[in-house]
Design a protein around this motif. Structure first.
Motif, PDB file in Angstrom:
ATOM      1  N   LYS A 113       0.888  -1.188   0.000  1.00  0.00           N
ATOM      2  CA  LYS A 113       0.000   0.000   0.000  1.00  0.00           C
ATOM      3  C   LYS A 113       0.911   1.219   0.000  1.00  0.00           C
ATOM      4  N   ASP A 114       0.488   2.282  -0.683  1.00  0.00           N
ATOM      5  CA  ASP A 114       1.284   3.530  -0.766  1.00  0.00           C
ATOM      6  C   ASP A 114       2.711   3.221  -1.217  1.00  0.00           C
ATOM      7  N   GLY A 115       2.877   2.242  -2.084  1.00  0.00           N
ATOM      8  CA  GLY A 115       4.201   1.950  -2.631  1.00  0.00           C
ATOM      9  C   GLY A 115       5.122   1.251  -1.647  1.00  0.00           C
ATOM     10  N   LEU A 116       4.575   0.763  -0.524  1.00  0.00           N
ATOM     11  CA  LEU A 116       5.433   0.088   0.468  1.00  0.00           C
ATOM     12  C   LEU A 116       4.909  -1.330   0.709  1.00  0.00           C
ATOM     13  N   TRP A 166       4.147  -3.990   3.589  1.00  0.00           N
ATOM     14  CA  TRP A 166       3.843  -3.810   5.013  1.00  0.00           C
ATOM     15  C   TRP A 166       3.848  -5.136   5.771  1.00  0.00           C
ATOM     16  N   GLY A 216       6.501  -0.474   7.351  1.00  0.00           N
ATOM     17  CA  GLY A 216       6.503  -0.430   5.890  1.00  0.00           C
ATOM     18  C   GLY A 216       7.913  -0.325   5.335  1.00  0.00           C
ATOM     19  N   LYS A 269      10.375  -0.008   1.723  1.00  0.00           N
ATOM     20  CA  LYS A 269      10.485   0.204   0.278  1.00  0.00           C
ATOM     21  C   LYS A 269      11.675  -0.651  -0.141  1.00  0.00           C
ATOM     22  N   SER A 289      10.817   2.357   5.791  1.00  0.00           N
ATOM     23  CA  SER A 289      10.207   3.609   5.314  1.00  0.00           C
ATOM     24  C   SER A 289       9.163   4.154   6.260  1.00  0.00           C
ATOM     25  N   ALA A 290       8.430   3.289   6.997  1.00  0.00           N
ATOM     26  CA  ALA A 290       7.330   3.835   7.816  1.00  0.00           C
ATOM     27  C   ALA A 290       6.961   2.882   8.956  1.00  0.00           C
ATOM     28  N   GLU A 313       3.354   2.566  11.356  1.00  0.00           N
ATOM     29  CA  GLU A 313       2.041   3.134  11.645  1.00  0.00           C
ATOM     30  C   GLU A 313       1.451   2.421  12.847  1.00  0.00           C
ATOM     31  N   LEU A 334       1.530   7.953  12.359  1.00  0.00           N
ATOM     32  CA  LEU A 334       2.323   7.459  11.224  1.00  0.00           C
ATOM     33  C   LEU A 334       3.691   8.130  11.253  1.00  0.00           C
ATOM     34  N   GLN A 393       7.061   8.485   9.193  1.00  0.00           N
ATOM     35  CA  GLN A 393       7.662   8.209   7.882  1.00  0.00           C
ATOM     36  C   GLN A 393       9.133   8.570   7.944  1.00  0.00           C
TER      37      GLN A 393
END
Lengths: 157, 184
Positions: free
Chosen positions: B111-114, B116, B134, B136, B141-142, B144, B154, B156
């Protein structure tokens, strides 16, 4: 009156910012403190106070309606006969949340008499310091032992 | 290679790291978002530092035993044992030394290019609904976190640098002179 610079947010708006509450130690109890970012919604009659950690996790949520009140933490939810008893449990000393709605807006609570003092006013046995209200700061100090100090930095809404 | 494998490789291979972060906290009713940003550094096990620079100065330091929080505006510091530091779990997930002992891991759709991973704390301390990490590719990258009240935080990360030496005093907190300290 003492407010200059920041005008008080409109009544129904949510108040948010950072809050620190410190209760001094007594012979039998250690000093206690809670701090975090807060969100205060609603009115003294029905509303909600969230206290969150810097990482954005809600530590405690107080809700009240009529004279019933509830405190929810990650351990679960507890009901209280009224808001004063709830804050007594949450902080060790009761906090006049109804008055807080007005104090955080830089003005006395209309529910009872207040007396102007240098830099703020006195009410309900608390001294409210508005010297830095222009930058959003409110400090409420209760002299009666154990002393309680509530400091808040209110976000401009 | 699922995101679960990527997280396991990350915990095994990345002994320390630093990154810039932006944090967005969304209130339970979704109406209010608060963003802040700063620097994140960690060194396994259980040592990390969040240095918030905007909109206000604040640090969270985990020295392996305790988690210290200092708010410059309030000039107030507090410390809690690492295990009881509510909200330390996401960082503990990254900087911790026992990922699979402490968390159940499940890959989730991209989701959102990542890619998870959902990490559910095994210790039912109830303060989190979900913690998701998350990636990449292989880069963190993240994170949440949705807490028990549906507040969403969240984090990032950008400019992530892995395994560069980090000065030990980065993870030591000294109470500033005159600051108010409460040991919980």
């Amino acid at each position: 009156c003492a407010t200059v610079g920041q005008k008080a947010p409109p009544d129904s708006a949510t108040l948010s910012g950072k809050l620190s509450v410190r209760v001094d130690a007594t012979a039998t109890t250690p000093s206690r403190s809670e701090s975090g970012s807060f969100e205060l919604k609603g009115t003294p009659e029905a509303g909600q106070l969230n206290l969150s950690t810097p990482l954005g996790t809600v530590m405690a949520q107080a809700r009240w309606a009529g004279n019933r009140a509830w405190l929810a933490t990650s351990q679960g939810e507890t009901a209280y006969p009224d808001l004063d008893t709830l804050t007594q449990e949450m902080l060790g000393e009761s906090l006049p949340v109804a008055a807080l709605f007005d104090w955080l807006r830089g003005r006395p609570w209309p529910g009872t008499a207040s007396r102007a003092v240098e830099g703020g006013f006195e009410q309900l046995g608390w001294t409210i310091d508005l010297a830095r209200f222009g930058e959003g700061w409110v400090a409420a100090r209760r002299a009666q032992a154990p002393a309680v100090l509530v400091r808040a930095k209110v976000d401009p809404s | 290679q699922t995101a679960v494998d990527t997280l396991k490789d990350f915990v095994r291979d990345v002994k320390s790291g630093r990154a810039e972060f932006t944090q967005t906290v969304t209130s339970p009713d979704g109406a209010k978002k608060k963003t802040s940003s700063g620097k994140f550094e960690f060194s396994r096990p259980n040592r990390f530092r969040f240095t918030y620079l905007k909109p206000f100065e604040q640090v969270i330091v985990a020295d392996g035993q305790k988690v210290w929080i200092y708010d410059a505006d309030l000039n107030q510091a507090s410390s809690r044992k690492f295990s009881q530091a509510l909200g330390a779990t996401p960082a503990a997930l990254l900087a911790g030394g026992s990922l699979e002992k402490d968390f159940d891991l499940a890959a989730q759709p991209a989701k959102d290019g990542l890619d998870w991973v959902e990490a559910t704390p095994k210790a039912k301390e109830g303060s989190f609904k979900s913690v998701r990490v998350g990636f990449k590719g292989k880069t963190l990258s993240a994170i949440e976190v949705v807490d028990a009240f549906n507040q969403r935080s969240l984090l990032q990360f950008s400019q992530f640098v892995a395994n560069e030496p980090i000065k030990a005093e980065t993870f030591v907190f000294t109470v500033p002179k005159g600051a108010d300290l409460i040991e919980q």
